[in-house]
Design a protein around this motif. Sequence first.
Motif, PDB file in Angstrom:
ATOM      1  N   ASP A  44      38.017 -65.637  48.621  1.00  0.00           N
ATOM      2  CA  ASP A  44      37.698 -64.192  47.581  1.00  0.00           C
ATOM      3  C   ASP A  44      36.132 -64.299  47.471  1.00  0.00           C
ATOM      4  OD1 ASP A  44      40.143 -63.382  48.664  1.00  0.00           O
ATOM      5  OD2 ASP A  44      41.156 -63.779  46.751  1.00  0.00           O
ATOM      6  N   TRP A  45      35.736 -62.980  47.050  1.00  0.00           N
ATOM      7  CA  TRP A  45      34.535 -62.893  46.442  1.00  0.00           C
ATOM      8  C   TRP A  45      34.570 -62.197  45.225  1.00  0.00           C
ATOM      9  CZ3 TRP A  45      30.537 -60.913  50.793  1.00  0.00           C
ATOM     10  CH2 TRP A  45      30.405 -62.042  51.713  1.00  0.00           C
ATOM     11  N   THR A  46      33.980 -62.695  44.072  1.00  0.00           N
ATOM     12  CA  THR A  46      33.948 -61.983  42.793  1.00  0.00           C
ATOM     13  C   THR A  46      32.473 -61.522  42.745  1.00  0.00           C
ATOM     14  OG1 THR A  46      35.930 -62.968  42.023  1.00  0.00           O
ATOM     15  CG2 THR A  46      34.307 -62.024  40.398  1.00  0.00           C
ATOM     16  N   ILE A 285      31.365 -54.045  49.080  1.00  0.00           N
ATOM     17  CA  ILE A 285      31.795 -52.833  48.701  1.00  0.00           C
ATOM     18  C   ILE A 285      33.226 -53.043  48.039  1.00  0.00           C
ATOM     19  CG2 ILE A 285      33.114 -50.426  49.405  1.00  0.00           C
ATOM     20  CD1 ILE A 285      30.123 -50.148  49.520  1.00  0.00           C
ATOM     21  N   PHE A 286      34.057 -53.673  48.751  1.00  0.00           N
ATOM     22  CA  PHE A 286      35.516 -54.206  48.127  1.00  0.00           C
ATOM     23  C   PHE A 286      35.508 -55.076  46.826  1.00  0.00           C
ATOM     24  CE2 PHE A 286      36.527 -53.509  52.799  1.00  0.00           C
ATOM     25  CZ  PHE A 286      36.834 -52.236  52.803  1.00  0.00           C
ATOM     26  N   ALA A 287      34.570 -56.002  46.955  1.00  0.00           N
ATOM     27  CA  ALA A 287      34.606 -56.767  45.637  1.00  0.00           C
ATOM     28  C   ALA A 287      33.916 -55.977  44.556  1.00  0.00           C
ATOM     29  CB  ALA A 287      33.596 -58.061  46.040  1.00  0.00           C
ATOM     30  N   SER A 288      33.213 -54.964  44.845  1.00  0.00           N
ATOM     31  CA  SER A 288      32.718 -53.971  43.739  1.00  0.00           C
ATOM     32  C   SER A 288      33.585 -53.004  43.322  1.00  0.00           C
ATOM     33  CB  SER A 288      31.621 -53.418  44.162  1.00  0.00           C
ATOM     34  OG  SER A 288      30.454 -54.360  44.435  1.00  0.00           O
ATOM     35  N   GLY A 289      34.729 -53.099  43.888  1.00  0.00           N
ATOM     36  CA  GLY A 289      36.088 -52.187  43.429  1.00  0.00           C
ATOM     37  C   GLY A 289      36.073 -50.774  44.113  1.00  0.00           C
ATOM     38  N   GLN A 293      35.633 -45.125  52.288  1.00  0.00           N
ATOM     39  CA  GLN A 293      34.897 -44.023  51.968  1.00  0.00           C
ATOM     40  C   GLN A 293      33.437 -44.156  51.183  1.00  0.00           C
ATOM     41  OE1 GLN A 293      35.704 -41.060  53.124  1.00  0.00           O
ATOM     42  NE2 GLN A 293      34.821 -39.387  51.920  1.00  0.00           N
ATOM     43  N   ASP A 294      33.413 -45.079  50.184  1.00  0.00           N
ATOM     44  CA  ASP A 294      32.173 -45.599  49.723  1.00  0.00           C
ATOM     45  C   ASP A 294      31.402 -46.498  50.719  1.00  0.00           C
ATOM     46  OD1 ASP A 294      33.116 -44.552  46.874  1.00  0.00           O
ATOM     47  OD2 ASP A 294      34.344 -46.001  46.853  1.00  0.00           O
ATOM     48  N   TYR A 295      32.045 -47.160  51.531  1.00  0.00           N
ATOM     49  CA  TYR A 295      31.241 -48.040  52.434  1.00  0.00           C
ATOM     50  C   TYR A 295      30.491 -46.950  53.383  1.00  0.00           C
ATOM     51  CZ  TYR A 295      30.310 -50.659  56.915  1.00  0.00           C
ATOM     52  OH  TYR A 295      29.670 -51.180  57.710  1.00  0.00           O
ATOM     53  N   TYR A 296      31.226 -45.991  53.862  1.00  0.00           N
ATOM     54  CA  TYR A 296      30.413 -44.961  54.826  1.00  0.00           C
ATOM     55  C   TYR A 296      29.445 -44.167  54.087  1.00  0.00           C
ATOM     56  CZ  TYR A 296      34.631 -46.019  57.843  1.00  0.00           C
ATOM     57  OH  TYR A 296      35.753 -46.556  58.728  1.00  0.00           O
ATOM     58  N   ARG A 297      29.786 -43.876  52.876  1.00  0.00           N
ATOM     59  CA  ARG A 297      28.553 -43.166  52.120  1.00  0.00           C
ATOM     60  C   ARG A 297      27.451 -44.015  51.921  1.00  0.00           C
ATOM     61  NH1 ARG A 297      30.428 -42.650  47.211  1.00  0.00           N
ATOM     62  NH2 ARG A 297      28.556 -40.920  46.714  1.00  0.00           N
ATOM     63  N   ALA A 298      27.759 -45.237  51.507  1.00  0.00           N
ATOM     64  CA  ALA A 298      26.723 -46.300  51.423  1.00  0.00           C
ATOM     65  C   ALA A 298      25.926 -46.720  52.576  1.00  0.00           C
ATOM     66  CB  ALA A 298      27.264 -47.622  50.970  1.00  0.00           C
TER      67      ALA A 298
END
Length: 441
Positions: A44-46, A285-289, A293-298
């Motif tokens: 896991d990434w934190t 993206i996921f490790a940043s909470g 949808q945020d990934y596609y926007r990014a």
Amino acid sequence: MTPQETSQELIDFIKNSPSCFHAAKQISEMLDKENYEDLNECRDWTLRNGGKYYVIRNNSSIIAFTVGKNREDFHFQIAAAHSDSPGFKLKHIPELTGPGGMLSLNTEGYGGMIDSSWFDRPLSLAGRILKKTGTQIESCLINFEDPILVIPNVAIHFNRTINQGYEYNHQTDLLPLFSAGACKGGSLAEAIAEKSGCSVSDILSHDLFLVNKTEPCVWGIKQEFVSSPKLDDLQCAFSITKAFVSATNDKAVNIMAIFDNEEVGSVTKQGASGTFLSDTLQRIIFASGLNMQDYYRACAGSFLVSCDNTHAVHPNHPEKTDMINHAFMNKGIVIKESANQKYTSDAVSKGIFCTVCSSANVPVQFFSNRSDMAGGSTLGNLSNQQASMNAIDVGIAQLAMHSCYETCGSRDTAYLIQALTEFYNSDIQIRDRNHITIGNL
């Protein structure tokens, strides 16, 4: 630092990168010195705002990133290059016994090299081996360093028409000589085991490549040139790394990506056409909470600079390049464009990158292939198949691309570092399809 001093630093980097595995290792050591954290794809990434990280796949591809502390919106600013170069790879069973007890090594071509450039040069071996250590299997880098091989030409007396053109056969003409008779069968395995600090029976497999030991140099009356193995594309990999570690950007996620296997199509787990980049972006993206949808926007608001060397006008054959859209050594960064989309450059990306270069006081050139001559491709459009975003293909002008000893201008490495540092220091906001802002931080 002068351009010649930067060129010497490039030479040192290339000498310490005899294989794609060594290149990735050296880049990771440069990142370690800047306190980047080594992430594991199996864990896991934190991540934290302001954090600095890198991840390695296959020990030959590496992606590093910084997470901006004051982001208004998530977007990625990426520069990418590749760690591999054309050459020859050792087959699993490598030794061939010849007349008089001579030993040669059984190799196959990796990528599209200029065959004739490999003859009559001091060669060595480098790469990785997999060995048993107790109940585990360990990957280990290996570099013989000293010249131990040569691919001998056939004397002109036995091939009187060679200067009229000759088609080399990789299975017969390009096998390197290992021993004149002093070594017996199994000697190479013994040498590999000795280098690796294990027994022959512990060696399970290897990925070993021929290495040109001709010394790189800065040369010319005015020190205008650099000649070295592997300029394509370690010159860009080095430049990206230097720019990346020196930049600061609290508004974006800065990313450097160095991929393996570009020279053979990139369609591997560690290649630009694989999922390494998209996997890493999504995990950020996921490790940043955040969510998909945020990934596609990014990605929609992101920008990729694909860096791979290009062809300089040849002094003896200027007719090989387009009469206007061509590039010269020591005259700045080259933007590459192709109507058939072999390169990602378009009006939008050219506008963005030219603005960045202007801010950095770096000259820009433009390259297109002759319209009657097919060109190569690179990793920009391939990586876009997995993670689509605005992108541009750029490079450094060089001579003798895919020779085992290439030549470039001594000023151009510094130009690329300067341009990419400005890129990483800029806040490139792609608001929508018609509006882009570029802020200096």
